[in-house]
Structure formats: structure tokens, C-alpha cells
Design a protein around this motif. Structure first.
Motif, PDB file in Angstrom:
ATOM      1  N   ARG A  66      44.360  56.468  46.285  1.00 43.84           N
ATOM      2  CA  ARG A  66      43.130  55.667  46.358  1.00 43.84           C
ATOM      3  C   ARG A  66      43.361  54.277  45.783  1.00 43.84           C
ATOM      4  O   ARG A  66      42.928  53.274  46.350  1.00 43.84           O
ATOM      5  CB  ARG A  66      41.977  56.372  45.616  1.00 43.84           C
ATOM      6  CG  ARG A  66      40.672  55.591  45.658  1.00 43.84           C
ATOM      7  CD  ARG A  66      40.165  55.404  47.103  1.00 43.84           C
ATOM      8  NE  ARG A  66      39.107  54.419  47.179  1.00 43.84           N
ATOM      9  CZ  ARG A  66      39.159  53.297  47.897  1.00 43.84           C
ATOM     10  NH1 ARG A  66      40.231  53.013  48.611  1.00 43.84           N
ATOM     11  NH2 ARG A  66      38.152  52.459  47.912  1.00 43.84           N
ATOM     12  N   ASP A  67      44.067  54.212  44.657  1.00 45.12           N
ATOM     13  CA  ASP A  67      44.360  52.913  44.047  1.00 45.12           C
ATOM     14  C   ASP A  67      45.252  52.076  44.962  1.00 45.12           C
ATOM     15  O   ASP A  67      45.045  50.873  45.113  1.00 45.12           O
ATOM     16  CB  ASP A  67      45.042  53.116  42.693  1.00 45.12           C
ATOM     17  CG  ASP A  67      45.254  51.801  41.967  1.00 45.12           C
ATOM     18  OD1 ASP A  67      44.245  51.111  41.679  1.00 45.12           O
ATOM     19  OD2 ASP A  67      46.417  51.449  41.689  1.00 45.12           O
ATOM     20  N   GLU A  69      45.350  52.171  48.173  1.00 46.34           N
ATOM     21  CA  GLU A  69      44.490  51.630  49.233  1.00 46.34           C
ATOM     22  C   GLU A  69      43.766  50.374  48.752  1.00 46.34           C
ATOM     23  O   GLU A  69      43.687  49.372  49.476  1.00 46.34           O
ATOM     24  CB  GLU A  69      43.468  52.676  49.668  1.00 46.34           C
ATOM     25  CG  GLU A  69      44.063  53.829  50.442  1.00 46.34           C
ATOM     26  CD  GLU A  69      43.054  54.945  50.708  1.00 46.34           C
ATOM     27  OE1 GLU A  69      41.950  54.921  50.097  1.00 46.34           O
ATOM     28  OE2 GLU A  69      43.358  55.835  51.518  1.00 46.34           O
ATOM     29  N   ARG A  70      43.223  50.421  47.537  1.00 44.14           N
ATOM     30  CA  ARG A  70      42.505  49.258  46.992  1.00 44.14           C
ATOM     31  C   ARG A  70      43.427  48.061  46.819  1.00 44.14           C
ATOM     32  O   ARG A  70      43.074  46.931  47.155  1.00 44.14           O
ATOM     33  CB  ARG A  70      41.865  49.613  45.648  1.00 44.14           C
ATOM     34  CG  ARG A  70      40.680  50.529  45.710  1.00 44.14           C
ATOM     35  CD  ARG A  70      39.937  50.564  44.377  1.00 44.14           C
ATOM     36  NE  ARG A  70      40.796  50.957  43.273  1.00 44.14           N
ATOM     37  CZ  ARG A  70      40.818  52.169  42.727  1.00 44.14           C
ATOM     38  NH1 ARG A  70      40.019  53.131  43.201  1.00 44.14           N
ATOM     39  NH2 ARG A  70      41.616  52.439  41.719  1.00 44.14           N
ATOM     40  N   VAL A  71      44.616  48.320  46.281  1.00 38.79           N
ATOM     41  CA  VAL A  71      45.569  47.227  46.042  1.00 38.79           C
ATOM     42  C   VAL A  71      46.004  46.597  47.361  1.00 38.79           C
ATOM     43  O   VAL A  71      46.056  45.364  47.487  1.00 38.79           O
ATOM     44  CB  VAL A  71      46.780  47.737  45.231  1.00 38.79           C
ATOM     45  CG1 VAL A  71      47.869  46.670  45.148  1.00 38.79           C
ATOM     46  CG2 VAL A  71      46.344  48.144  43.822  1.00 38.79           C
ATOM     47  N   CYS A  72      46.313  47.419  48.354  1.00 40.62           N
ATOM     48  CA  CYS A  72      46.706  46.878  49.661  1.00 40.62           C
ATOM     49  C   CYS A  72      45.567  46.072  50.277  1.00 40.62           C
ATOM     50  O   CYS A  72      45.798  44.980  50.833  1.00 40.62           O
ATOM     51  CB  CYS A  72      47.134  48.001  50.601  1.00 40.62           C
ATOM     52  SG  CYS A  72      48.739  48.722  50.209  1.00 40.62           S
ATOM     53  N   GLU A  73      44.367  46.586  50.174  1.00 43.22           N
ATOM     54  CA  GLU A  73      43.214  45.851  50.704  1.00 43.22           C
ATOM     55  C   GLU A  73      43.061  44.509  50.006  1.00 43.22           C
ATOM     56  O   GLU A  73      42.831  43.477  50.648  1.00 43.22           O
ATOM     57  CB  GLU A  73      41.943  46.681  50.532  1.00 43.22           C
ATOM     58  CG  GLU A  73      40.703  46.027  51.127  1.00 43.22           C
ATOM     59  CD  GLU A  73      39.460  46.884  50.980  1.00 43.22           C
ATOM     60  OE1 GLU A  73      38.356  46.326  51.129  1.00 43.22           O
ATOM     61  OE2 GLU A  73      39.579  48.101  50.722  1.00 43.22           O
ATOM     62  N   GLY A  74      43.230  44.498  48.691  1.00 46.00           N
ATOM     63  CA  GLY A  74      43.120  43.262  47.937  1.00 46.00           C
ATOM     64  C   GLY A  74      44.177  42.239  48.297  1.00 46.00           C
ATOM     65  O   GLY A  74      43.947  41.036  48.216  1.00 46.00           O
TER      66      GLY A  74
END
Length: 197
Positions: A66-67, A69-74
Motif C-alpha cells: 500500500r505504501d 502504491e502511494r509513493v509511486c503515485e506521488g
């Protein structure tokens, strides 16, 4: 120009993020990067692990994905979870990346492999996949594989892993500035500041 060493493992999720941004961020900081592919498997075995800690400890694994995913999105990076078993076997890719250091194509190849793994859902242990990535960056696959499979290059990768162990490296991405260690994608900026200082 000061130098930062970027230690990475092709199976490492967060190494994908770092590989895709370290060139830009380091250049802006005026710091050179030495790309150091290595293998975490032998290090994990010494810790008593026969798999990634993200597989051994399910709660940790769920959080990491999940983290990630967030980092890649950012970072604006595409992400498609690998279709084959995680972690993928990166030995062939690491040998190739190490062989490319002399000719300067290690960074481009490294980014291509990470992108293939985490954005294109490709098998990075497959020789045809790796040959296609080499061709994509303008490197002759036959020449590259000959260099990667040479006994001296295989021994150099073993030596790289041994050096990582000696330096206390236990995960990826990892950065060293001289003897100063920094672990994790989120410590890249701290490592660059240290290099500049």
C-alpha cells in the motif's frame, strides 16, 4: 564532485522508485552517482530468512504494497504489481548491470529493468525480456550477455555482495557516502546532503 553510492536489488520495490529519480535529484544537488547492483538473497539467508521479509511477515507485506502504491503515485510512476512471484529473480539483470558499468549504460539499463518489472509486468529473469531491454537502450544484447556471463563479471557480482555485507548493508535501496550509511528511498535526500557537506 562528491559521489553517492546507490546500492540496489532488482527485486526491491523501493529501489524502483529510487532508480527512476536518483539521476535527476543527484544532478540537481551536484552529486555524482555510482550505481551498485547487488543481491539481497545471500544477505537475507545470513539473517535466517529464506524469502523476502515482506512475504515472511504478511502484515509488513500488506503495508509495504500500500505504501509503495502511494509513493509511486506521488512520484508519478506507473505501477502494476509483478505477475510472477515476488520477489523476482534479478541475478541475470544484476550481472548485466554490473557489466555495463565500464561502458556507461548501467543507469539506463537499470531503469529499463525496474520499469519492465513494476510498470509493464514483465519477467525480468527471462533472457528474451532482458535482450529486448538492452536493444531498447541501444546496447548489443550478444555483447552484453557475453560480458555479463564472463567468469570475471560473475566473480565481481559475488565481490559486490561481499562488500555490501562488510559495509553492513541489509536492505535496498541503500546509499553510502564514504562510510556513512543511509537506508531507504526516503533517505536519498539526506544522503545527498551528507555528500555535499
Amino acid at each position: 564532485m562528491r559521489t553517492i553510492e546507490f546500492w540496489y536489488e532488482f527485486a526491491s520495490t523501493y529501489s524502483y522508485v529510487t532508480a527512476m529519480r536518483i539521476g535527476r535529484v543527484a544532478a540537481a544537488a551536484g552529486v555524482a552517482v555510482r550505481w551498485r547492483p547487488f543481491l539481497l538473497g545471500p544477505i537475507f539467508k545470513e539473517l535466517g530468512w529464506n524469502d523476502s521479509p515482506f512475504n515472511i511477515y504478511p502484515a509488513k507485506g500488506r503495508y509495504m504494497w500500500r505504501d509503495f502504491e502511494r509513493v509511486c503515485e506521488g512520484e508519478g510512476l506507473p505501477l502494476k504489481l509483478p505477475p510472477v512471484r515476488f520477489p523476482q529473480n534479478g541475478v541475470k539483470a544484476a550481472r548485466l548491470a554490473l557489466a555495463g558499468e565500464a561502458d556507461g549504460w548501467t543507469p539506463d539499463f537499470t531503469c529499463a529493468v525496474f520499469y519492465a518489472n513494476y510498470a509493464e509486468q514483465r519477467d525480468i529473469s527471462d533472457e528474451d525480456t532482458l535482450r529486448g531491454l538492452l536493444s531498447r537502450i541501444g546496447v548489443d544484447p550478444e555483447r552484453a550477455f557475453a560480458a555479463a556471463n564472463a567468469p570475471a563479471n560473475k566473480e565481481a557480482l559475488f565481490a559486490q555482495v561481499a562488500e555490501a555485507k562488510t559495509r553492513g548493508i541489509f536492505g535496498a535501496p541503500f546509499f553510502t557516502v564514504g562510510d556513512e550509511p543511509f537506508w531507504g528511498n526516503d533517505r536519498l535526500e539526506a544522503a545527498l546532503r551528507w555528500a555535499k557537506a
